[in-house]
Design a protein around this motif. Structure first.
Motif, PDB file in Angstrom:
ATOM      1  N   VAL A 286      -5.816   6.821 -36.070  1.00 30.18           N
ATOM      2  CA  VAL A 286      -5.936   6.939 -34.614  1.00 30.18           C
ATOM      3  C   VAL A 286      -5.220   8.214 -34.181  1.00 30.18           C
ATOM      4  CG1 VAL A 286      -6.057   4.445 -34.272  1.00 30.18           C
ATOM      5  CG2 VAL A 286      -3.829   5.586 -34.207  1.00 30.18           C
ATOM      6  N   LYS A 287      -5.470   8.582 -32.935  1.00 31.51           N
ATOM      7  CA  LYS A 287      -4.732   9.697 -32.349  1.00 31.51           C
ATOM      8  C   LYS A 287      -3.810   9.146 -31.277  1.00 31.51           C
ATOM      9  CE  LYS A 287      -8.409  12.134 -31.350  1.00 31.51           C
ATOM     10  NZ  LYS A 287      -9.278  13.232 -30.859  1.00 31.51           N
ATOM     11  N   VAL A 288      -2.533   9.522 -31.364  1.00 32.35           N
ATOM     12  CA  VAL A 288      -1.533   9.110 -30.391  1.00 32.35           C
ATOM     13  C   VAL A 288      -1.075  10.360 -29.660  1.00 32.35           C
ATOM     14  CG1 VAL A 288       0.691   7.990 -30.030  1.00 32.35           C
ATOM     15  CG2 VAL A 288      -0.825   7.185 -31.860  1.00 32.35           C
ATOM     16  N   ASP A 289      -1.504  10.477 -28.418  1.00 32.69           N
ATOM     17  CA  ASP A 289      -1.272  11.720 -27.650  1.00 32.69           C
ATOM     18  C   ASP A 289      -1.727  12.933 -28.449  1.00 32.69           C
ATOM     19  OD1 ASP A 289      -0.346  10.491 -25.388  1.00 32.69           O
ATOM     20  OD2 ASP A 289       1.772  10.806 -25.816  1.00 32.69           O
ATOM     21  N   LEU A 305      -6.433  -2.917 -31.013  1.00 28.36           N
ATOM     22  CA  LEU A 305      -6.112  -1.646 -30.360  1.00 28.36           C
ATOM     23  C   LEU A 305      -5.341  -1.854 -29.060  1.00 28.36           C
ATOM     24  CD1 LEU A 305      -9.421   0.324 -31.005  1.00 28.36           C
ATOM     25  CD2 LEU A 305      -7.205   0.649 -32.114  1.00 28.36           C
ATOM     26  N   GLY A 309      -1.826  -0.155 -28.411  1.00 29.02           N
ATOM     27  CA  GLY A 309      -1.583   0.625 -27.207  1.00 29.02           C
ATOM     28  C   GLY A 309      -0.350   0.166 -26.450  1.00 29.02           C
ATOM     29  N   VAL A 316      -1.130   7.785 -25.137  1.00 32.70           N
ATOM     30  CA  VAL A 316      -2.550   7.454 -25.128  1.00 32.70           C
ATOM     31  C   VAL A 316      -3.032   7.312 -26.564  1.00 32.70           C
ATOM     32  CG1 VAL A 316      -4.867   8.233 -24.479  1.00 32.70           C
ATOM     33  CG2 VAL A 316      -2.922   8.650 -22.954  1.00 32.70           C
ATOM     34  N   VAL A 317      -3.652   6.159 -26.875  1.00 34.26           N
ATOM     35  CA  VAL A 317      -4.145   5.881 -28.222  1.00 34.26           C
ATOM     36  C   VAL A 317      -5.668   5.894 -28.213  1.00 34.26           C
ATOM     37  CG1 VAL A 317      -4.206   4.216 -30.111  1.00 34.26           C
ATOM     38  CG2 VAL A 317      -2.122   4.472 -28.741  1.00 34.26           C
ATOM     39  N   GLU A 318      -6.257   6.641 -29.151  1.00 32.53           N
ATOM     40  CA  GLU A 318      -7.713   6.681 -29.270  1.00 32.53           C
ATOM     41  C   GLU A 318      -8.094   6.831 -30.737  1.00 32.53           C
ATOM     42  OE1 GLU A 318      -9.195  10.131 -27.179  1.00 32.53           O
ATOM     43  OE2 GLU A 318      -7.369  11.254 -27.619  1.00 32.53           O
ATOM     44  N   LEU A 319      -9.307   6.393 -31.071  1.00 29.22           N
ATOM     45  CA  LEU A 319      -9.775   6.497 -32.447  1.00 29.22           C
ATOM     46  C   LEU A 319     -10.091   7.946 -32.799  1.00 29.22           C
ATOM     47  CD1 LEU A 319     -12.155   3.411 -32.569  1.00 29.22           C
ATOM     48  CD2 LEU A 319      -9.900   3.613 -33.644  1.00 29.22           C
ATOM     49  N   THR A 321     -12.271  10.966 -34.545  1.00 29.44           N
ATOM     50  CA  THR A 321     -13.694  11.264 -34.681  1.00 29.44           C
ATOM     51  C   THR A 321     -13.919  12.113 -35.926  1.00 29.44           C
ATOM     52  OG1 THR A 321     -13.519  13.288 -33.358  1.00 29.44           O
ATOM     53  CG2 THR A 321     -13.932  11.225 -32.165  1.00 29.44           C
ATOM     54  N   ASP A 324     -12.053  15.353 -36.193  1.00 25.78           N
ATOM     55  CA  ASP A 324     -10.617  15.347 -36.478  1.00 25.78           C
ATOM     56  C   ASP A 324     -10.314  15.525 -37.965  1.00 25.78           C
ATOM     57  OD1 ASP A 324      -9.646  14.896 -33.802  1.00 25.78           O
ATOM     58  OD2 ASP A 324     -10.467  12.877 -33.968  1.00 25.78           O
TER      59      ASP A 324
END
Length: 564
Positions: A286-289, A305, A309, A316-319, A321, A324
């Motif tokens: 994941v990406k954290v900030d 998730l 979070g 901000v947490v996002e998967l 891609t 990346d």
């Protein structure tokens, strides 16, 4: 003297069929019974009967809040941007905020909750410890720009809410204010007739430490909670914890690389090796900030998730891609393993405890590794409870298997502490003549949501079935149709009203008895009185809406029974 509401003069249109867009029971019945009408997506009009129920819920809430010494105020719904910018919630709330500008370009929002504004009110009004403790509340319209408003008034963009706030100079004082609210909430939901559970929760965007939710079990609920059949433990799934227990009594061989072509998923890997998914280690990126972080969980579990979070908020947490992975040759998509993973922070669920051995990616295409031991071959930077909770997971208190249930969140209480007081420098002069930072609590009840929760829990195949505290009337008198029956029905209604009973009387002309009886069941007033076939004898039928029990009594006895 109570009011007699004649249905011949009532704005009421009942429906025989469910609305095409209705999915939940409360949505179907509140519309069919003429309590609410949809205005637009997530925005509802409360019609006369619905407004009575809504007001009755508000009355119960107001009485119990007043009983603990809370004082009612009314803050604006249209709020300036600056306080929410100062608390960082202007950004944290994201798309949930309704934002707007006035003609001069100044930015505003429609309030989703009012911690910031209440803090500023008390900052303006309280100067000394002698002004505290204080508890303030309001019952007001709130706004959240839900992406997919649904389930009628259960999840709307505009809704009625009671929010209250406590202000104390000590942590002990906050604990007492929290206790008072907790007990008041129990009384409120008991009076409303709601079946509810108090569960441990997380604070989310509200901030703070101690947090509990009041949940009404219902199939239409959007919250999942766990309940232990062997002890008193109950919690929102996001608050469930799993004990970190290092394994020290097992020996493991050296790391062994395995040729595993075309096995980028746990399913394909487990099938290829003939092992259970639980023997593998899943590593979610994941990406954290914006920073890539790896999260390790057993291969047979999923990462929650939402939980992740909450743990990492306000980041901000996002998967990740596909883009990346570009320029990061050490990150091999589908074959990531924690061993030798450099420049990547590694988080793991407590089930990936020190001493546990796993089959996981070898950081090479088409290759996995066996006997990869936590604590020996890789280091976990931080342990976090991040798996999706499943039925049968061990209770944190007693170890018994947990049960999962669906519920509607009807209340939430928080010990906020000094988060907002720090933001707005809310200090009062203490007993020692020095400034003291105030500590806060925040307490919410979904008033309009409670109406829907009551409908979900108490309705039957015939319609709504309100508890006496919230029903739009105490008694529904039905005139079967003939003039003499209507005359008797109106006389009974007036006698009941004179004795303080709220009465809804169906005196509609030209409406068949069958339709009247069906509407009476659908509308759901607790007691139905029918002036029917024995009108000439001065006898009426009393029916309990919930149980269906019927009894015929002379009018005088019926009046005495209903006003006892």
């Amino acid at each position: 003297m109570a009011q007699v509401q004649r249905m011949s003069r009532l704005m009421l249109k009942t429906l025989r069929d469910d609305p095409a867009d209705a999915e939940t029971l409360s949505h179907k019945l509140l519309v069919r019974a003429g309590y609410v009408r949809r205005n637009s997506a997530g925005i509802w009009t409360w019609l006369p009967l619905g407004k009575k129920v809504l007001d009755n819920v508000s009355r119960v809430v107001r009485e119990e809040m007043d009983a603990i010494g809370a004082q009612e105020v009314l803050l604006p719904a249209l709020l300036p941007k600056e306080p929410y910018e100062a608390s960082a919630r202007w950004e944290e709330y994201g798309d949930l905020l309704f934002r707007l500008k006035d003609r001069k370009g100044a930015e505003y929002l429609l309030g989703p909750t009012h911690e910031e504004i209440f803090t500023l009110v008390v900052k303006d009004q309280a100067a000394s410890y002698k002004d505290l403790p204080i508890m303030l509340y309001q019952i007001q319209t709130k706004y959240r720009d839900e992406a997919r408003p649904r389930s009628g008034v259960l999840r709307g963009r505009e809704f009625q809410m009671k929010d209250s706030y406590s202000f104390d100079t000590t942590d002990e004082g906050l604990a007492e204010s929290y206790r008072l609210h907790r007990e008041a909430y129990q009384k409120i939901f008991q009076r409303l007739g709601l079946d509810y559970r108090i569960v441990s929760a997380v604070s989310g965007a509200m901030g703070g430490s101690a947090s509990e939710e009041f949940l009404a079990p219902a199939a239409a609920g959007e919250d999942t909670f766990v309940d232990c059949p062997s002890c008193s433990y109950a919690a929102n799934t996001e608050a469930v914890t799993f004990a970190l227990t290092p394994v020290t009594d097992q020996e493991h061989g050296p790391v062994e690389e395995l040729d595993t072509p075309d096995t980028p998923t746990i399913e394909t890997l487990a099938e290829h090796l003939g092992v259970p998914a639980a023997a593998t280690l899943k590593n979610l990126l994941v990406k954290v900030d914006g920073e890539i972080v790896a999260v390790g969980v057993p291969g047979n579990r999923e990462v929650d998730l939402g939980k992740l979070g909450e743990h990492l908020a306000p980041a901000v947490v996002e998967l990740v891609t596909a883009e990346d992975f570009e320029g990061r040759p050490e990150l091999v998509r589908g074959y990531v393993g924690p061993q030798g993973l450099e420049k990547v922070r590694y988080l793991a669920d407590p089930r990936v405890a020190p001493g546990t051995a796993w089959i996981t990616g070898a950081n090479k295409p088409g290759t996995h590794a066996r006997n990869v031991v936590a604590g020996r071959d890789f280091t976990v930077d931080e342990y976090l409870d991040v798996v999706v909770v499943e039925a049968g997971d061990p209770c944190p208190n007693c170890g018994a298997g947990l049960k999962l249930d669906r519920a509607i969140e009807i209340g939430h209480i928080f010990q906020l502490g000094r988060k907002y007081a720090d933001t707005f420098q809310l200090d009062v002069l203490g007993q020692q003549g020095k400034p003291v930072r105030v500590t806060m609590g925040s307490y919410g009840i979904g008033v309009s949501r409670a109406v829907a929760a009551l409908a979900e829990q108490s309705a039957d195949e015939k319609g709504l079935c309100w508890s006496p505290e919230v029903a739009p009337a105490d008694v529904h008198v039905v005139a079967a149709g003939k003039a003499a029956q209507t005359e008797l029905a109106l006389d009974v209604a007036e006698q009941l009203a004179a004795r303080g009973v709220r009465v809804l009387v169906d005196d509609r002309a030209g409406v068949s008895p069958g339709v009247k009886f069906t509407d009476a069941e659908l509308i759901g007033v607790p007691t139905i009185v029918v002036a029917g076939r024995r009108t000439a004898e001065g006898v009426v039928e009393i029916k309990d809406r919930r149980t269906g029990e019927r009894e015929e009594l002379p009018v005088a006895e019926a009046i005495a029974r209903l006003t006892a």
